[in-house]
Design a protein around this motif. Structure first.
Motif, PDB file in Angstrom:
ATOM      1  N   UNK A  34       0.825  -1.216   0.000  1.00  0.00           N
ATOM      2  CA  UNK A  34       0.000   0.000   0.000  1.00  0.00           C
ATOM      3  C   UNK A  34       0.860   1.268   0.000  1.00  0.00           C
ATOM      4  N   UNK A  35       1.918   1.285   0.791  1.00  0.00           N
ATOM      5  CA  UNK A  35       2.777   2.469   0.875  1.00  0.00           C
ATOM      6  C   UNK A  35       3.600   2.691  -0.389  1.00  0.00           C
ATOM      7  N   UNK A  36       3.795   1.643  -1.186  1.00  0.00           N
ATOM      8  CA  UNK A  36       4.608   1.745  -2.391  1.00  0.00           C
ATOM      9  C   UNK A  36       3.792   2.095  -3.633  1.00  0.00           C
ATOM     10  N   UNK A  37       2.479   1.956  -3.556  1.00  0.00           N
ATOM     11  CA  UNK A  37       1.628   2.173  -4.718  1.00  0.00           C
ATOM     12  C   UNK A  37       1.843   3.531  -5.388  1.00  0.00           C
ATOM     13  N   UNK A  38       2.038   4.619  -4.637  1.00  0.00           N
ATOM     14  CA  UNK A  38       2.274   5.918  -5.293  1.00  0.00           C
ATOM     15  C   UNK A  38       3.507   5.943  -6.203  1.00  0.00           C
ATOM     16  N   UNK A  39       4.465   5.059  -5.976  1.00  0.00           N
ATOM     17  CA  UNK A  39       5.648   5.018  -6.836  1.00  0.00           C
ATOM     18  C   UNK A  39       5.266   4.766  -8.292  1.00  0.00           C
ATOM     19  N   UNK A  40       4.212   3.993  -8.502  1.00  0.00           N
ATOM     20  CA  UNK A  40       3.822   3.603  -9.854  1.00  0.00           C
ATOM     21  C   UNK A  40       3.196   4.756 -10.634  1.00  0.00           C
ATOM     22  N   UNK A  41       2.790   5.813  -9.934  1.00  0.00           N
ATOM     23  CA  UNK A  41       2.187   6.974 -10.590  1.00  0.00           C
ATOM     24  C   UNK A  41       2.841   8.275 -10.125  1.00  0.00           C
ATOM     25  N   UNK A  42       4.125   8.212  -9.881  1.00  0.00           N
ATOM     26  CA  UNK A  42       4.894   9.392  -9.470  1.00  0.00           C
ATOM     27  C   UNK A  42       5.056  10.323 -10.678  1.00  0.00           C
ATOM     28  N   UNK A  43       5.355  11.587 -10.445  1.00  0.00           N
ATOM     29  CA  UNK A  43       5.610  12.501 -11.570  1.00  0.00           C
ATOM     30  C   UNK A  43       6.712  11.943 -12.465  1.00  0.00           C
ATOM     31  N   UNK A  44       6.601  12.192 -13.754  1.00  0.00           N
ATOM     32  CA  UNK A  44       7.558  11.614 -14.706  1.00  0.00           C
ATOM     33  C   UNK A  44       8.987  12.074 -14.479  1.00  0.00           C
ATOM     34  N   UNK A  45       9.174  13.187 -13.785  1.00  0.00           N
ATOM     35  CA  UNK A  45      10.541  13.642 -13.525  1.00  0.00           C
ATOM     36  C   UNK A  45      11.112  13.055 -12.233  1.00  0.00           C
ATOM     37  N   UNK A  46      10.344  12.225 -11.539  1.00  0.00           N
ATOM     38  CA  UNK A  46      10.820  11.571 -10.317  1.00  0.00           C
ATOM     39  C   UNK A  46      11.455  10.232 -10.697  1.00  0.00           C
ATOM     40  N   UNK A  47      12.689  10.314 -11.151  1.00  0.00           N
ATOM     41  CA  UNK A  47      13.376   9.120 -11.656  1.00  0.00           C
ATOM     42  C   UNK A  47      13.618   8.070 -10.581  1.00  0.00           C
ATOM     43  N   UNK A  48      13.837   8.492  -9.340  1.00  0.00           N
ATOM     44  CA  UNK A  48      14.037   7.525  -8.260  1.00  0.00           C
ATOM     45  C   UNK A  48      12.775   6.694  -8.035  1.00  0.00           C
ATOM     46  N   UNK A  49      11.631   7.351  -8.030  1.00  0.00           N
ATOM     47  CA  UNK A  49      10.361   6.627  -7.858  1.00  0.00           C
ATOM     48  C   UNK A  49      10.120   5.688  -9.031  1.00  0.00           C
ATOM     49  N   UNK A  50      10.416   6.155 -10.245  1.00  0.00           N
ATOM     50  CA  UNK A  50      10.223   5.321 -11.432  1.00  0.00           C
ATOM     51  C   UNK A  50      11.119   4.083 -11.376  1.00  0.00           C
ATOM     52  N   UNK A  51      12.372   4.270 -10.977  1.00  0.00           N
ATOM     53  CA  UNK A  51      13.288   3.126 -10.862  1.00  0.00           C
ATOM     54  C   UNK A  51      12.804   2.152  -9.792  1.00  0.00           C
ATOM     55  N   UNK A  52      12.311   2.676  -8.683  1.00  0.00           N
ATOM     56  CA  UNK A  52      11.805   1.816  -7.609  1.00  0.00           C
ATOM     57  C   UNK A  52      10.594   1.015  -8.086  1.00  0.00           C
ATOM     58  N   UNK A  53       9.682   1.658  -8.808  1.00  0.00           N
ATOM     59  CA  UNK A  53       8.502   0.957  -9.325  1.00  0.00           C
ATOM     60  C   UNK A  53       8.918  -0.134 -10.301  1.00  0.00           C
ATOM     61  N   UNK A  54       9.840   0.185 -11.191  1.00  0.00           N
ATOM     62  CA  UNK A  54      10.314  -0.806 -12.169  1.00  0.00           C
ATOM     63  C   UNK A  54      11.003  -1.975 -11.475  1.00  0.00           C
ATOM     64  N   UNK A  55      11.713  -1.681 -10.404  1.00  0.00           N
ATOM     65  CA  UNK A  55      12.367  -2.739  -9.639  1.00  0.00           C
ATOM     66  C   UNK A  55      11.323  -3.682  -9.043  1.00  0.00           C
ATOM     67  N   UNK A  56      10.264  -3.122  -8.483  1.00  0.00           N
ATOM     68  CA  UNK A  56       9.182  -3.963  -7.944  1.00  0.00           C
ATOM     69  C   UNK A  56       8.547  -4.790  -9.057  1.00  0.00           C
TER      70      UNK A  56
END
Length: 107
Positions: A34-56
């Motif tokens: 539940x706490x990680x779900x926002x990573x999947x829809x983070x702003x496109x310039x948030x590369x750390x969140x995007x990498x974390x989502x892709x890792x999951x």
């Protein structure tokens, strides 16, 4: 198969055909995530969140189905099956060019 670039009407989860129920098995849908779900829809310039989502996504048992869903449904936002918006747009453009080339070759 990549069918469309434009979003479609999406059915409510409880009305999905059983073969579309892959979403119930996704890592991102588990209560522990539940706490990680926002990573999947983070702003496109948030590369750390995007990498974390892709890792999951890389550990998800339904990554392939999710990726195909994102492509077929024209998902324009978020990470779906390990692909971000930019990557999906690139695939859509390539598929469009391929279809155009095939039509020209058949004419």
């Amino acid at each position: 198969m990549i069918t469309r670039h434009t979003p479609h009407h999406r059915a409510a989860p409880d009305t999905l055909d059983p073969k579309e129920r892959w979403q119930d098995s996704g890592i991102c849908g588990l209560p522990d995530f539940e706490d990680y779900r926002p990573l999947f829809f983070a702003p496109t310039n948030d590369l750390d969140a995007m990498r974390a989502a892709k890792s999951l996504c890389s550990f998800c048992p339904v990554q392939t189905q999710c990726r195909q869903w994102g492509l077929d449904q024209g998902e324009q936002f978020g990470v779906w099956g390990g692909l971000d918006e930019r990557e999906r747009r690139s695939i859509w453009r390539r598929a469009s060019r391929d279809r155009t080339a095939q039509r020209k070759a058949a004419a």
